[in-house]
Design a protein around this motif. Structure first.
Motif, PDB file in Angstrom:
ATOM      1  N   THR A  38     -10.934   1.586   7.132  1.00 37.60           N
ATOM      2  CA  THR A  38     -11.767   1.047   8.197  1.00 37.60           C
ATOM      3  C   THR A  38     -11.429   1.831   9.454  1.00 37.60           C
ATOM      4  O   THR A  38     -10.293   1.783   9.933  1.00 37.60           O
ATOM      5  CB  THR A  38     -11.511  -0.449   8.421  1.00 37.60           C
ATOM      6  OG1 THR A  38     -11.827  -1.165   7.224  1.00 37.60           O
ATOM      7  CG2 THR A  38     -12.367  -0.973   9.557  1.00 37.60           C
ATOM      8  N   THR A  47      -7.307   1.625   9.501  1.00 37.90           N
ATOM      9  CA  THR A  47      -6.509   0.668   8.742  1.00 37.90           C
ATOM     10  C   THR A  47      -6.990   0.665   7.300  1.00 37.90           C
ATOM     11  O   THR A  47      -8.118   1.050   6.993  1.00 37.90           O
ATOM     12  CB  THR A  47      -6.601  -0.753   9.324  1.00 37.90           C
ATOM     13  OG1 THR A  47      -7.971  -1.163   9.386  1.00 37.90           O
ATOM     14  CG2 THR A  47      -5.982  -0.813  10.712  1.00 37.90           C
ATOM     15  N   PRO A  49      -6.288  -1.617   3.346  1.00 32.82           N
ATOM     16  CA  PRO A  49      -5.603  -2.717   2.665  1.00 32.82           C
ATOM     17  C   PRO A  49      -4.505  -2.183   1.751  1.00 32.82           C
ATOM     18  O   PRO A  49      -4.618  -1.096   1.183  1.00 32.82           O
ATOM     19  CB  PRO A  49      -6.722  -3.382   1.858  1.00 32.82           C
ATOM     20  CG  PRO A  49      -7.693  -2.271   1.587  1.00 32.82           C
ATOM     21  CD  PRO A  49      -7.629  -1.367   2.802  1.00 32.82           C
ATOM     22  N   CYS A  57      -1.678  -7.037   2.569  1.00 34.75           N
ATOM     23  CA  CYS A  57      -1.398  -6.735   3.963  1.00 34.75           C
ATOM     24  C   CYS A  57      -2.383  -5.665   4.439  1.00 34.75           C
ATOM     25  O   CYS A  57      -3.061  -5.015   3.642  1.00 34.75           O
ATOM     26  CB  CYS A  57       0.043  -6.260   4.168  1.00 34.75           C
ATOM     27  SG  CYS A  57       0.502  -4.825   3.177  1.00 34.75           S
ATOM     28  N   THR A  58      -2.442  -5.487   5.744  1.00 32.60           N
ATOM     29  CA  THR A  58      -3.278  -4.457   6.357  1.00 32.60           C
ATOM     30  C   THR A  58      -2.378  -3.493   7.109  1.00 32.60           C
ATOM     31  O   THR A  58      -1.557  -3.919   7.933  1.00 32.60           O
ATOM     32  CB  THR A  58      -4.303  -5.077   7.321  1.00 32.60           C
ATOM     33  OG1 THR A  58      -5.178  -5.937   6.581  1.00 32.60           O
ATOM     34  CG2 THR A  58      -5.131  -3.996   7.998  1.00 32.60           C
TER      35      THR A  58
END
Length: 292
Positions: A38, A47, A49, A57-58
């Motif tokens: 993203t 970012t 996943p 978590c990200t």
């Protein structure tokens, strides 16, 4: 704004952290792996996943971070009984909080699962506000560079390969020979043959130069800056328009200036390139998108 080389002198008295090899993950069997990014509008930060020890978590993808680091708040929430040990840092660093180290059993990124290495823990909650979404940690070069990869902000993806994917038109970047995970390209400014190092830094939204290597322009900008320690508003001088040269690559820039800080090439400049890095071989290339 940076997480600078955590791989300096570690406490010899701490058995978990006796050597840098403990920060190197066991590579996965997956040869080719792709993870969607993203790319956040307004700051171009990326970012993705991930799954840490079975918990989603990200992570902020950060080629300027030497080590993979997680927010202490996220770790306490996800793993209340997680064992940690203090780390002593040596050399130049802007980390003010006392970092902790913890065991990573598995870190899954895309289809690849990295195993059995050491992660860092610091207060990183303020990064969420800076990025615009919740950020649980930073994917640094010790894990990001487990295999040669291609980072494309334009495609919104990072892809790992068994061998460096160097397409036609990709330009090799001259790199500074250093003994840590960071990647500094040797740069010059058009009209001045003086060389200086520039950090390749996808985790910084903007490009910064040192006033010693780049002339000042007109005015200043007040921007929100976030790093490993805190988020704050800061005023920066504007640099004059010019061209940064990294070997055969020429990049038109109008950077901000920070005297006394290392120059860095941020996501605003990298969005026009695909960045290809072979961390183990210490090689990097840049592919201008117009060349495809």
């Amino acid at each position: 704004m940076r997480l600078i080389a955590l791989a300096a002198a570690l406490l010899a008295a701490c058995p978990l952290l006796a050597q840098e090899a403990l920060f190197t993950p066991t590579p996965p069997a997956v040869q080719i792996n792709r993870a969607a990014l993203t790319v956040h509008p307004g700051n171009n930060l990326q970012t993705l996943p991930a799954t840490l020890n079975g918990k989603p978590c990200t992570l902020l993808l950060d080629t300027g971070a030497s080590h993979t680091t997680f927010d202490v708040g996220f770790l306490k929430e996800a793993f209340p009984d997680l064992p940690t040990q203090p780390v002593a840092l040596g050399g130049e660093t802007n980390v003010e909080a006392a970092p902790q180290a913890f065991p990573i059993h598995t870190l899954k990124i895309g289809e690849a699962e990295l195993r059995r290495f050491v992660g860092m823990a610091l207060p990183l909650g303020h990064l969420s506000e800076a990025v615009g979404v919740r950020v649980d940690g930073i994917l640094g070069m010790n894990a990001l560079g487990y295999a040669p990869f291609r980072l494309s902000l334009a495609d919104g993806a990072v892809t790992w390969f068994s061998a460096p994917p160097v397409p036609q038109g990709a330009l090799p970047l001259p790199l500074l020979d250093v003994a840590d995970n960071s990647f500094h390209a040797v740069a010059t400014r058009a009209g001045d043959e003086t060389t200086f190092p520039v950090l390749l830094d996808s985790g910084a939204s903007l490009t910064f130069m040192d006033g010693a290597h780049w002339p000042a322009g007109e005015g200043e900008a007040r921007l929100g800056a976030a790093g490993v320690n805190a988020a704050q508003d800061a005023a920066f001088k504007r640099g004059a328009p010019g061209t940064l040269r990294l070997g055969a690559l020429s990049l038109p820039l109008e950077p901000l200036l920070r005297d006394g800080e290392e120059p860095l090439l941020g996501a605003d400049a990298l969005r026009g390139l695909d960045l290809i890095i072979d961390a183990k071989a210490r090689k990097a290339w840049a592919l201008p998108r117009a060349a495809e």
